[in-house]
Design a protein around this motif. Structure first.
Motif, mmCIF file in Angstrom:
data_model
loop_
_atom_site.group_PDB
_atom_site.id
_atom_site.type_symbol
_atom_site.label_atom_id
_atom_site.label_comp_id
_atom_site.label_asym_id
_atom_site.label_seq_id
_atom_site.Cartn_x
_atom_site.Cartn_y
_atom_site.Cartn_z
ATOM 1 N N LEU A 123 0.801 -1.230 0.000
ATOM 2 C CA LEU A 123 0.000 0.000 0.000
ATOM 3 C C LEU A 123 0.834 1.281 0.000
ATOM 4 C CD1 LEU A 123 -2.893 1.247 0.246
ATOM 5 C CD2 LEU A 123 -2.525 1.206 2.713
ATOM 6 N N GLU A 124 1.725 1.378 0.990
ATOM 7 C CA GLU A 124 2.548 2.603 1.085
ATOM 8 C C GLU A 124 4.024 2.237 1.122
ATOM 9 O OE1 GLU A 124 1.507 5.243 4.273
ATOM 10 O OE2 GLU A 124 -0.507 5.601 3.498
ATOM 11 N N GLU A 131 11.548 1.929 0.228
ATOM 12 C CA GLU A 131 11.205 3.038 1.111
ATOM 13 C C GLU A 131 9.699 3.294 1.106
ATOM 14 O OE1 GLU A 131 13.665 6.216 -0.253
ATOM 15 O OE2 GLU A 131 15.485 5.124 0.358
ATOM 16 N N ARG A 132 9.295 4.248 1.961
ATOM 17 C CA ARG A 132 7.891 4.594 2.062
ATOM 18 C C ARG A 132 7.382 5.094 0.714
ATOM 19 N NH1 ARG A 132 4.253 8.518 3.266
ATOM 20 N NH2 ARG A 132 2.755 7.991 4.895
ATOM 21 N N GLY A 133 6.204 4.599 0.310
ATOM 22 C CA GLY A 133 5.622 5.051 -0.947
ATOM 23 C C GLY A 133 4.355 5.843 -0.697
ATOM 24 N N ASP A 134 3.716 6.259 -1.795
ATOM 25 C CA ASP A 134 2.484 7.039 -1.689
ATOM 26 C C ASP A 134 1.309 6.121 -2.023
ATOM 27 O OD1 ASP A 134 0.266 8.613 -2.120
ATOM 28 O OD2 ASP A 134 1.320 10.123 -3.314
ATOM 29 N N ARG A 135 0.316 6.027 -1.112
ATOM 30 C CA ARG A 135 -0.761 5.055 -1.308
ATOM 31 C C ARG A 135 -1.601 5.292 -2.564
ATOM 32 N NH1 ARG A 135 -5.013 4.531 3.053
ATOM 33 N NH2 ARG A 135 -3.229 4.112 4.382
#
Ligand SMILES: *Cc1c(COP(=O)(O)O)cnc(C)c1O
Length: 468
Positions: A123-124, A131-135
């Motif tokens: 999801l993110e 690394e952190r992504g954008d949902r």
């Protein structure tokens, strides 16, 4: 027996827990929920005894109800563990029925969502970089590809979309809206109320039936922050009318340095004119005419409940930075569903097969009629005595889309013998899979446009049992 003696014939909780029927419930659902239901039911009995008109009536009531107590407890426990939201067959001919959950997803889409629902998902999380992504990044990129928009954003529903747009672009200032477009959608959605909640002030111009460009021009002051156009999606003003097309408004707002916002309501990707219905501005047309537009995910777009915002990158960037956006963000099932529906739109050759709403709205009258004949024959096979015929009917888009537009359709019409039409629709609402239909002239109308062929066998079987 006096009331005090009657209270004593109500069995104690422990004794009821030992009852065979109740013990089976405890085994299945656990003692806690069952005990709670026992308390509620014995309490109800006590009230009944207290409120009875006289001792005799109290005695009759109490004895009868005490005998039925284990059965009643069983009923109530089953009810407690039966989800209230369950499948129904929509035979109303209203494709987007707000009470029936608006747009259904396809089985294929639902299966894929279920796959990610019961496990962890990306999801993110960006699997490339770790690394952190954008949902929303993927769905938003697909929206841009499909509509030509510079930027996109998804929120919880279209009401939230409009709230976020107005709060971001016009809080503390005025927003000009035509008096012909101050709509109420139903439920709690009214343009003036959403405006107030956003912190923007409504500057009404024109009249109910006529608003001219001049009206907009004269309303601009130092306080004006934006111009809002709202699609009159659930009513139509006919006769002596005039409104300003988005393209004309855009020329004026551009020269006045104001953003033009357009709430499309339904938001169609494919013009309904393609299926012989009235023209609706498509999302692509709206994107090129206005600075920011918004629409519902679960109306004619045919997806999950969501609010879609499309438009200029700079403006959408501001909305993403607004703290409200965190409170209005869509959940992971919705984002997964949006991605899938968007991919089904990209597959232009198969869109009508893949998206149920598009399939229902685009089906030819001839095809609906042929399917109605099949369903009619299947019902008659099981209930040969029943009076069942196929008649021309009118379906509609519903859900605040294409108001007043009748879609030629076909219905299986049942004229119940001993039952009244109201009696039959009641029975239909209580079948294994409830069926919701229309009644007219003491007959029950099953509009086949909104009935999936997959359900024909089940529907004929259930109706056969009721009618035979
Ligand atoms: C339906 C509609 C809304 C509300 O959309 P939801 O997704 O139900 O919140 C807002 N504006 C217009 C014009 C509509 O038709």
């Amino acid at each position: 027996m006096d009331r005090q003696a009657l209270y004593r014939i109500i069995p104690k909780v422990d004794r009821l827990l030992d009852n065979e029927t109740v013990a089976a419930l405890t085994e299945k659902y656990g003692a806690r929920a069952v005990t709670e239901v026992i308390r509620e039911e014995t309490e109800r009995l006590r009230d009944l005894i207290r409120d009875a008109a006289d001792d005799k009536e109290a005695e009759q009531q109490a004895e009868q109800q005490v005998r039925r107590l284990p059965e009643k407890i069983e009923e109530e426990v089953h009810k407690l563990f039966t989800p209230k939201i369950r499948k129904v067959i929509n035979a109303t001919g209203t494709i987007l029925h707000t009470n029936l959950g608006r747009a259904p997803l396809s089985e294929e889409q639902a299966r894929k969502i279920a796959e990610t629902a019961s496990c962890y998902s990306s999801l993110e999380y960006d699997l490339e970089t770790g690394e952190r992504g954008d949902r929303c990044a993927s769905a938003e990129a697909l929206f841009c590809r499909l509509t030509g928009a510079e930027a996109a954003m998804a929120v919880n529903n279209n009401a939230a979309a409009l709230l976020l747009i107005l709060n971001t672009l016009a809080k503390g200032g005025d927003v000009i809206v035509s008096r012909g477009e101050l709509v109420e959608i139903g439920g709690k959605f009214r343009i003036p109320d959403v405006m107030e909640q956003s912190g923007a002030r409504l500057a009404e111009v024109g009249t109910t039936n006529k608003t001219r460009l001049q009206d907009y021009e004269q309303a601009v002051t130092g306080e004006t922050r934006a111009v809002l156009k709202v699609h009159t999606s659930n009513y139509r003003i006919v006769g002596f009318t005039e409104s300003v097309p988005a393209e004309t408004l855009k020329e004026f707002t551009a020269s006045a340095g104001l953003p033009l916002i357009w709430d499309l309501g339904s938001g169609v990707i494919i013009d309904p004119e393609c299926y012989g219905l009235a023209h609706e501005p498509t999302v692509r047309e709206a994107v090129s005419a206005a600075d920011v537009i918004c629409f519902s995910g679960d109306k004619l777009f045919g997806g999950p409940q969501a609010g879609i915002i499309l438009g200029r990158r700079e403006l959408i960037g501001k909305m993403k930075k607004n703290p409200l956006s965190r409170a209005l963000r869509p959940d992971k099932f919705v984002i997964a569903a949006l991605e899938l529906v968007l991919m089904d739109y990209l597959d232009v050759a198969h869109t009508a097969e893949k998206i149920p709403v598009i399939r229902m709205i685009s089906e030819s009258e001839k095809s609906v009629r042929a399917r109605a004949e099949i369903l009619c024959a299947m019902i008659l096979e099981r209930a040969p005595e029943a009076r069942v015929t196929v008649e021309p009917s009118h379906a509609q888009a519903g859900g605040g889309a294409l108001p007043g537009e009748e879609i030629p359709s076909a219905a299986v019409v049942i004229r119940p013998g001993k039952l009244s039409a109201a009696g039959l629709t009641y029975a239909m609402r209580h079948m294994r899979i409830p069926v919701v239909a229309r009644t007219s002239e003491d007959a029950v109308w099953l509009d086949v446009r909104t009935i999936d062929q997959e359900d024909f066998g089940l529907l004929a079987e259930m109706l056969g049992e009721v009618l035979a």
